[in-house]
Design a protein around this motif. Structure first.
Motif, mmCIF file in Angstrom:
data_model
loop_
_atom_site.group_PDB
_atom_site.id
_atom_site.type_symbol
_atom_site.label_atom_id
_atom_site.label_comp_id
_atom_site.label_asym_id
_atom_site.label_seq_id
_atom_site.Cartn_x
_atom_site.Cartn_y
_atom_site.Cartn_z
ATOM 1 N N TYR A 27 0.837 -1.187 0.000
ATOM 2 C CA TYR A 27 0.000 0.000 0.000
ATOM 3 C C TYR A 27 0.879 1.246 0.000
ATOM 4 O O TYR A 27 2.045 1.211 0.392
ATOM 5 C CB TYR A 27 -0.957 0.012 1.194
ATOM 6 C CG TYR A 27 -0.298 0.236 2.532
ATOM 7 C CD1 TYR A 27 -0.188 1.513 3.079
ATOM 8 C CD2 TYR A 27 0.212 -0.827 3.266
ATOM 9 C CE1 TYR A 27 0.407 1.727 4.308
ATOM 10 C CE2 TYR A 27 0.814 -0.634 4.497
ATOM 11 C CZ TYR A 27 0.907 0.644 5.014
ATOM 12 O OH TYR A 27 1.511 0.847 6.224
ATOM 13 N N VAL B 111 -4.785 6.605 1.730
ATOM 14 C CA VAL B 111 -4.203 5.530 0.931
ATOM 15 C C VAL B 111 -4.649 5.684 -0.521
ATOM 16 O O VAL B 111 -5.840 5.803 -0.806
ATOM 17 C CB VAL B 111 -4.628 4.151 1.467
ATOM 18 C CG1 VAL B 111 -4.117 3.041 0.565
ATOM 19 C CG2 VAL B 111 -4.113 3.949 2.880
ATOM 20 N N GLN C 259 -6.733 -5.108 -6.474
ATOM 21 C CA GLN C 259 -6.061 -3.813 -6.521
ATOM 22 C C GLN C 259 -7.057 -2.677 -6.362
ATOM 23 O O GLN C 259 -8.154 -2.692 -6.916
ATOM 24 C CB GLN C 259 -5.314 -3.634 -7.845
ATOM 25 C CG GLN C 259 -6.237 -3.499 -9.059
ATOM 26 C CD GLN C 259 -5.500 -3.073 -10.305
ATOM 27 O OE1 GLN C 259 -4.540 -3.723 -10.703
ATOM 28 N NE2 GLN C 259 -5.975 -2.006 -10.940
ATOM 29 N N VAL D 169 -3.499 0.130 -3.090
ATOM 30 C CA VAL D 169 -3.492 -1.105 -2.314
ATOM 31 C C VAL D 169 -3.481 -2.272 -3.294
ATOM 32 O O VAL D 169 -4.336 -2.335 -4.182
ATOM 33 C CB VAL D 169 -4.728 -1.238 -1.400
ATOM 34 C CG1 VAL D 169 -4.698 -2.577 -0.673
ATOM 35 C CG2 VAL D 169 -4.797 -0.105 -0.406
#
Length: 244
Positions: free
Chosen positions: A72, A115, A129, A118
């Motif tokens: 990540y 984020v 994904q 990932v």
């Protein structure tokens, strides 16, 4: 959790967090914490299997198998000065490179965790994904030593009534979709390696990035996840001298 009051995106985020937490606890052998992921009235069983016990007779802790991996990235968390120092001798690293059309990177934050990437690799052949505003599942169907089929599923969202967000998702697929710029570049790199392996099967080479073991790292310059995959593949097919 009240599913009736939980939006689809909140539920998706919670499920991703649960999967990541589950994989982390199992791989790190933190089994005493694992039951906390379940509700109080849940019943779970630990069923022993051959080759799943301790790596040595009498060992008190289960060996961390490192079958799966989680990569990540958090936006804005890198240190430009440190990057330049680390990569100053790497001729292929050039911070001056830029896309002429930067709108490929245009996105919108959908969660508050920061984020932006990932990739969850599930042993042996599935990857989930979430990159910027896209969600996809990649599966590998093998047909023999020299043939395989990638099955790439890119998800859309039924409740996306925002035309700008729809346009963002479609455009980002040109970057990281099955025929995206990054995907094609990755495919070319893998093909170069595969061709070299086929032509030099009687030779060996080895680059031990991150110590040459299946270890966690806080940077991408590592082959820990790849090593973990092959160690588990050796065990699965019964290769002589497999690690563990």
């Amino acid at each position: 959790m009240d599913f009736g009051k939980t939006s689809r995106r909140e539920l998706q985020h919670d499920v991703q967090e649960l999967i990541a937490r589950h994989a982390e606890l199992i791989d790190d052998d933190r089994l005493e914490e694992w039951p906390d992921l379940f509700v109080e009235d849940c019943v779970y069983k630990v069923i022993p299997r051959e080759n799943e016990g301790p790596s040595q007779a009498g060992a008190s802790r289960m060996e961390a198998r490192k079958r799966h991996s989680l990569l990540y990235s958090i936006a804005g968390s890198n240190d430009d000065a440190r990057d330049k120092q680390v990569y100053e001798s790497v001729r292929t690293f050039n911070t001056g490179f830029h896309l002429q059309d930067a709108s490929l990177f245009k996105g919108r934050a959908e969660f508050a965790d920061g984020v932006t990437l990932v990739i969850l690799s599930v042993f042996p052949s599935v990857a989930l994904q979430q990159i910027q505003n896209t969600l996809a599942v990649r599966q590998i169907a093998t047909h023999g030593p020299g043939a395989f089929e990638p099955v790439w599923t890119q998800f859309g969202y039924a409740d996306d009534d925002d035309e700008e967000m729809q346009a963002i998702r479609v455009k980002q697929s040109n970057l990281i979709g099955p025929a995206g710029l990054i995907s094609m570049e990755d495919g070319e790199a893998v093909e170069i390696v595969q061709n070299a392996v086929v032509l030099a099967q009687d030779q060996t080479s080895y680059i031990a990035m991150s110590g040459g073991g299946a270890k966690d790292a806080d940077h991408p310059v590592t082959e820990g996840d790849t090593i973990g995959f092959w160690q588990n593949y050796e065990r699965l097919v019964g290769f002589e001298g497999a690690a563990g």
